[in-house]
Design an enzyme around this catalytic site. Structure first.
Site, PDB file in Angstrom:
ATOM      1  N   ALA A   1       0.786  -1.188   0.114  1.00  0.00           N
ATOM      2  CA  ALA A   1       0.047   0.102   0.068  1.00  0.00           C
ATOM      3  C   ALA A   1       0.705   1.355   0.037  1.00  0.00           C
ATOM      4  O   ALA A   1       1.957   1.170   0.432  1.00  0.00           O
ATOM      5  CB  ALA A   1      -0.898   0.026   1.253  1.00  0.00           C
TER       6      ALA A   1
ATOM      7  N   GLY B   1       0.686  -5.160   0.805  1.00  0.00           N
ATOM      8  CA  GLY B   1      -0.582  -5.109   0.048  1.00  0.00           C
ATOM      9  C   GLY B   1      -0.483  -5.600  -1.447  1.00  0.00           C
ATOM     10  O   GLY B   1      -1.052  -6.223  -2.104  1.00  0.00           O
TER      11      GLY B   1
ATOM     12  N   GLU C   1      -0.495  -9.342  -1.090  1.00  0.00           N
ATOM     13  CA  GLU C   1      -1.983  -9.646  -0.714  1.00  0.00           C
ATOM     14  C   GLU C   1      -2.922  -9.527  -2.154  1.00  0.00           C
ATOM     15  O   GLU C   1      -3.800 -10.326  -2.278  1.00  0.00           O
ATOM     16  CB  GLU C   1      -2.503  -8.697   0.359  1.00  0.00           C
ATOM     17  CG  GLU C   1      -1.950  -8.835   1.725  1.00  0.00           C
ATOM     18  CD  GLU C   1      -2.191  -7.634   2.607  1.00  0.00           C
ATOM     19  OE1 GLU C   1      -2.935  -8.266   3.792  1.00  0.00           O
ATOM     20  OE2 GLU C   1      -2.035  -6.469   2.407  1.00  0.00           O
TER      21      GLU C   1
ATOM     22  N   GLU D   1       4.609  -5.710   7.060  1.00  0.00           N
ATOM     23  CA  GLU D   1       3.824  -4.556   7.618  1.00  0.00           C
ATOM     24  C   GLU D   1       4.178  -4.874   9.388  1.00  0.00           C
ATOM     25  O   GLU D   1       4.066  -3.576   9.850  1.00  0.00           O
ATOM     26  CB  GLU D   1       2.332  -5.067   7.599  1.00  0.00           C
ATOM     27  CG  GLU D   1       1.564  -4.542   6.500  1.00  0.00           C
ATOM     28  CD  GLU D   1       1.769  -5.732   5.236  1.00  0.00           C
ATOM     29  OE1 GLU D   1       1.053  -5.737   4.567  1.00  0.00           O
ATOM     30  OE2 GLU D   1       2.543  -6.616   5.412  1.00  0.00           O
TER      31      GLU D   1
HETATM   32  N1  T1G Z   1       4.847   3.357   0.080  1.00  0.00           N
HETATM   33  C1  T1G Z   1       5.332   4.824  -0.328  1.00  0.00           C
HETATM   34  N2  T1G Z   1       6.476   4.976  -0.529  1.00  0.00           N
HETATM   35  C2  T1G Z   1       7.339   3.867  -0.847  1.00  0.00           C
HETATM   36  C3  T1G Z   1       6.899   2.626  -0.367  1.00  0.00           C
HETATM   37  C4  T1G Z   1       5.543   2.372  -0.007  1.00  0.00           C
HETATM   38  N3  T1G Z   1       4.952   1.161   0.395  1.00  0.00           N
HETATM   39  N4  T1G Z   1       7.824   1.803  -0.329  1.00  0.00           N
HETATM   40  C5  T1G Z   1       8.884   2.542  -0.851  1.00  0.00           C
HETATM   41  N5  T1G Z   1       8.760   3.694  -0.826  1.00  0.00           N
HETATM   42  C6  T1G Z   1       9.708   4.728  -1.351  1.00  0.00           C
HETATM   43  C7  T1G Z   1      10.396   5.106  -0.141  1.00  0.00           C
HETATM   44  O1  T1G Z   1      10.203   5.970   0.709  1.00  0.00           O
HETATM   45  C8  T1G Z   1      11.465   5.866  -1.264  1.00  0.00           C
HETATM   46  O2  T1G Z   1      11.373   6.888  -1.495  1.00  0.00           O
HETATM   47  C9  T1G Z   1      11.599   4.756  -2.364  1.00  0.00           C
HETATM   48  O3  T1G Z   1      10.095   4.359  -2.364  1.00  0.00           O
HETATM   49  C10 T1G Z   1      12.541   3.940  -2.640  1.00  0.00           C
HETATM   50  O4  T1G Z   1      12.360   3.058  -1.347  1.00  0.00           O
HETATM   51  C11 T1G Z   1      -2.758  -3.296   3.689  1.00  0.00           C
HETATM   52  C12 T1G Z   1      -1.147  -1.588   4.767  1.00  0.00           C
HETATM   53  C13 T1G Z   1      10.402  -1.875  -1.575  1.00  0.00           C
HETATM   54  C14 T1G Z   1      12.258  -3.232  -0.603  1.00  0.00           C
HETATM   55  O5  T1G Z   1       6.443  -2.125   4.026  1.00  0.00           O
HETATM   56  O6  T1G Z   1      10.740  -2.168   2.233  1.00  0.00           O
HETATM   57  O7  T1G Z   1       0.815  -2.831   2.402  1.00  0.00           O
HETATM   58  O8  T1G Z   1      13.290   8.001  -0.336  1.00  0.00           O
HETATM   59  O9  T1G Z   1      14.841   3.558  -0.868  1.00  0.00           O
HETATM   60  O10 T1G Z   1      16.073   0.250  -0.764  1.00  0.00           O
HETATM   61  O11 T1G Z   1      -1.379  -4.879   4.175  1.00  0.00           O
HETATM   62  O12 T1G Z   1      10.959   0.435  -0.002  1.00  0.00           O
HETATM   63  O13 T1G Z   1      13.279   7.978  -2.579  1.00  0.00           O
HETATM   64  O14 T1G Z   1      11.760   9.417  -1.651  1.00  0.00           O
HETATM   65  O15 T1G Z   1      13.368   1.708   0.380  1.00  0.00           O
HETATM   66  O16 T1G Z   1      15.234  -0.454  -3.147  1.00  0.00           O
HETATM   67  C15 T1G Z   1       3.863  -2.875   2.977  1.00  0.00           C
HETATM   68  C16 T1G Z   1       8.360  -1.102   2.120  1.00  0.00           C
HETATM   69  C17 T1G Z   1       3.269  -1.356   3.256  1.00  0.00           C
HETATM   70  C18 T1G Z   1       7.470  -2.280   2.005  1.00  0.00           C
HETATM   71  C19 T1G Z   1      12.688  -1.192  -1.775  1.00  0.00           C
HETATM   72  N6  T1G Z   1       5.125  -2.731   2.287  1.00  0.00           N
HETATM   73  N7  T1G Z   1       9.225  -0.772   1.260  1.00  0.00           N
HETATM   74  O17 T1G Z   1      13.731  -0.953  -0.961  1.00  0.00           O
HETATM   75  O18 T1G Z   1      14.347   1.387  -1.961  1.00  0.00           O
HETATM   76  S1  T1G Z   1       2.003  -1.515   4.400  1.00  0.00           S
HETATM   77  C20 T1G Z   1       6.287  -2.364   2.736  1.00  0.00           C
HETATM   78  C21 T1G Z   1      10.410  -1.257   1.367  1.00  0.00           C
HETATM   79  C22 T1G Z   1       0.679  -2.383   3.437  1.00  0.00           C
HETATM   80  C23 T1G Z   1      -1.349  -3.710   3.510  1.00  0.00           C
HETATM   81  C24 T1G Z   1      -0.421  -2.640   4.264  1.00  0.00           C
HETATM   82  C25 T1G Z   1      11.598  -0.974   0.294  1.00  0.00           C
HETATM   83  C26 T1G Z   1      11.803  -1.851  -0.740  1.00  0.00           C
HETATM   84  P1  T1G Z   1      12.258   8.102  -1.406  1.00  0.00           P
HETATM   85  P2  T1G Z   1      13.750   2.524  -0.841  1.00  0.00           P
HETATM   86  P3  T1G Z   1      15.107   0.161  -1.849  1.00  0.00           P
END
Ligand code: T1G
Length: 694
Positions: free
Chosen positions: A63, A102, A105, A125
């Site tokens: 998400a 998400g 999911e 998450e």
């Molecule tokens: N939403 C918004 N921005 C995101 C994002 C996300 N989910 N994931 C990464 N970014 C932005 C991050 O801030 C950065 O921005 C850029 O992308 C590159 O990220 C219902 C509610 C995917 C493994 O927890 O683990 O789904 O600094 O530097 O090292 O169940 O990002 O460049 O402006 O980290 O190559 C669940 C979180 C969400 C994954 C890539 N998902 N992301 O790593 O790049 S909750 C996560 C990561 C959810 C549902 C629930 C990593 C990555 P900027 P980065 P990276």
């Protein structure tokens, strides 16, 4: 069709592609596009099957976290997944990069999942203080079994494609081009007459005691956290409730976590960590130097750990020590560390051999003539460091980065011992250097943008969180720690006892209290540095000793002498109160004319915590740290600060800077100069602003 999602037809296969760089987060526009493309594909009579994938570097990675806390635009993720699950035509999710949260999911709402060999999947998450809130806790246990799902969801760890195939998350690995491979696989599913497969129709079964056992197994490492236990509760619902009820239960628990201060702290850390990698005054296109070979000065504990980081990242490294005995001992310790990791099954023997093959030792600095970076990790003495940098300046090639692992000394003074101060930088590793994630990168007055940019990039390559700071006594982390430790000692002089102080911080979530940390780090380390500084500063200035110095003078150096603030039984790291220390404290109070008193846990907490915040605010005011979030990242990754509290500056922000300032001003009145309020804190408190407004 939408800006975020495209639909392409390849014969009887519809290809729906999410396009929302950088990680195809499932924001509002993507969700709307996903539904409209699905409707179009289902309405197209030529289409037999739909392939869903992400453009660029990854399948949707979750998400959109930036939408959290804001009103959710329709359709929400549940509706999107439901639409795909109830699609008229079968859907194949084709995964590359990282299908997370998400994103996974959504893929679990599809009939089938294939992936590229390098793909990874996960439900991380819990690392944001929440739980999978779009059916992950209900569908994953049904698909792969409850125990496997518990491990993936409660740890939040990513799962590699091979393992995902073994578990049944993926049904097929695509070789070569993902789109072509996925379309071909989709056609074979149709040609083979593969049935529709809705995970929701499957069952999740498990003996009820599994959940209790699992909860016990995580109790120690999940101490203080909320989300891991809510994850278990949600997955228990997948076994004990019907699908829709289980989904409703997941929703309830998800909202509970989302509203929790813990999740706010962990989400803050997610973005603060990514912000800390950015250096506003170093342009993105700053040329980077190649780091293909490294050197380390000193085969001691820190030097050995630092060398392992380079070898773990595939970079050959040469360790220099003053004699063969020291070198052999250091290399032996490295080998022992790797053997222990092999024994734990974290790396294979082949990987150990490969890494050991990248580490060599030498006695002659000439061995460093061609390396791209040298990290000096010798004894913490200025004259020795200057001597070493003089030698490095003579032997290292032009363009080599000369880094020092000093934790307290002036990097400008060290740089001045060379003819190339622009190539000198501080790289302050934390012990054990091959384990601790934090790397405090210290820019000196003349350090060039290229060296800064290269070192920040290198930090990621060697799997560290690099935070850039300026030069001052103790940089950011240790300077704040100094105040925190000293305040803990003043509390001891006034009436508190070591186990009382430590219990307050430990129960609040710290990995260890301040006194136990001092015993681990070694009481003598700080004592020697303080004595050297006092001597170099003003030999006539009486040295204001602390109770820690009294301990050191008693030969109580901490765990290494099995006596420090606590006593430690042979072979045990469990701290036990020692009446001898209590007697010493009473003696010191008497000598200082202090009447010992009962001190409340709340006073202990505030005085320790607000020392960190007050000094942190001074550090921000002086520009030694660029952002308050950087300080939070330093404390969480380097000093055992609980991530679910978001770091000291974030914590103060949540309390309210006005309240924090008022308490500090009161402490100033009572306890004097060590509590002089930070001018920045005062200003922000008066203006009703926060650190984020800076
Ligand atoms: N939403 C918004 N921005 C995101 C994002 C996300 N989910 N994931 C990464 N970014 C932005 C991050 O801030 C950065 O921005 C850029 O992308 C590159 O990220 C219902 C509610 C995917 C493994 O927890 O683990 O789904 O600094 O530097 O090292 O169940 O990002 O460049 O402006 O980290 O190559 C669940 C979180 C969400 C994954 C890539 N998902 N992301 O790593 O790049 S909750 C996560 C990561 C959810 C549902 C629930 C990593 C990555 P900027 P980065 P990276």
């Amino acid at each position: 069709m939408s800006d975020f999602v495209s639909l392409e037809r390849r014969g009887s296969v519809a290809v729906v592609t999410v396009n929302n760089p950088p990680v195809n987060a499932l924001g509002a526009g993507v969700r709307q596009g996903l539904v409209s493309c699905l409707e179009q594909a289902n309405a197209d009579t030529e289409i037999d099957i739909i392939v869903l994938l992400g453009s660029g570097r990854t399948f949707p990675a979750g998400a959109d976290i930036t939408e959290f806390g804001k009103p959710m635009a329709d359709p929400d993720l549940h509706e999107v997944i439901l639409a795909y699950e109830n699609s008229d035509k079968p859907v194949l999710a084709a995964i590359h990069g990282t299908a997370l949260g998400g994103g996974l999911e959504l893929a679990l709402g599809c009939d089938y999942r294939c992936g590229s060999a390098a793909a990874r999947v996960g439900l991380p998450e819990v690392k944001l203080g929440i739980l999978p809130g779009a059916g992950g806790t209900q569908r994953l246990p049904r698909l792969i079994g409850v125990e496997a799902a518990l491990k993936i969801i409660v740890s939040g760890d990513f799962v590699a494609a091979g393992k995902a195939l073994d578990l049944g998350i993926l049904d097929h690995i695509v070789d070569g081009d993902l789109v072509d491979g996925a379309v071909a696989h989709a056609r074979s599913l149709i040609d083979d007459g593969k049935p529709r497969r809705r995970i929701r129709d499957m069952n999740a079964e498990a003996p009820p005691e599994l959940f209790d056992t699992f909860e016990k197994s995580i109790a120690r490492r999940a101490r203080g956290y909320l989300a891991p236990f809510k994850c278990i509760e949600a997955i228990r619902g997948a076994v004990e409730l019907a699908f829709e009820e289980g989904m409703a239960n997941e929703r309830k628990l998800f909202i509970e976590c989302m509203k929790s201060p813990q999740s706010a702290g962990q989400r803050h850390m997610f973005f603060a960590e990514r912000q800390s990698a950015k250096v506003p005054d170093v342009p993105k296109d700053t040329p980077l130097r190649t780091i293909a070979g490294a050197g380390v000065i000193g085969a001691g504990t820190m030097g050995g750990g630092i060398a392992m980081n380079f070898a773990n990242a595939g970079i050959p490294v040469t360790i220099i020590d003053i004699d063969q005995q020291g070198l052999d001992k250091g290399l032996g310790i490295i080998e022992g560390n790797y053997a222990a990791t092999v024994k734990k099954g974290r790396i294979s023997q082949a990987e150990m051999d490969q890494r050991m093959g990248l580490i060599s030792g030498a006695l002659d600095y000439a061995a460093l003539a061609q390396v791209d970076i040298v990290v000096e990790a010798a004894f913490e003495g200025m004259s020795l460091k200057k001597e070493i940098f003089g030698k490095l300046d003579a032997v290292c090639k032009p363009g080599a980065i000369l880094a020092t692992n000093t934790s307290t000394l002036d990097v400008n003074e060290i740089a001045a011992a060379t003819g190339r101060p622009q190539d000198v930088i501080g790289t302050h590793f934390f012990s054990p250097a091959n384990v601790m994630k934090l790397l405090e990168i210290v820019r000196a007055g003349k350090t060039s943008a290229e060296v800064i940019a290269t070192t920040m990039k290198l930090a990621r390559k060697i799997n560290k969180v690099g935070v850039l700071v300026g030069v001052c006594d103790g940089f950011v982390g240790n300077r704040m720690l100094h105040g925190y430790f000293n305040e803990a000692q003043r509390l001891l002089e006034e009436g508190a006892l070591p186990h009382q102080v430590d219990k307050v911080l430990y129960d609040w979530g710290f990995a260890m209290g301040p006194l136990a940390v001092m015993d681990l780090a070694g009481i003598d380390v700080g004592w020697r540095i303080r004595k050297e500084k006092a001597a170099s500063r003003d030999p006539d200035q009486p040295y204001s000793s602390t109770v820690a110095d009294r301990l050191a003078e008693m030969g109580r150096f901490g765990q290494k002498t099995r006596r420090g603030w606590y006593i430690y039984q042979e072979g045990s790291r469990v701290p036990q109160p020692d009446p001898e220390v209590e007697d010493m404290l009473k003696q010191v109070s008497k000598e200082k004319g202090i009447t010992r008193r009962d001190i409340t846990d709340q006073e202990i907490f505030k005085r320790c915590m607000y020392q960190l915040v007050n000094i942190g605010a001074d550090i921000l005011d002086e520009g030694i740290a660029m952002r308050s979030g950087d300080i939070d990242v330093i404390y969480v990754y380097g000093y055992g600060f609980p991530v679910f509290r978001g770091g000291p500056m974030f914590y103060a922000e949540r309390v309210g800077l006005k309240q924090v300032y008022d308490d500090i001003a009161k402490f100033h009145e009572i306890h004097g100069v060590t509590w002089r309020p930070s001018a920045l804190l005062k200003r922000l408190a008066e203006e009703g602003k926060g650190f984020n407004d800076l």
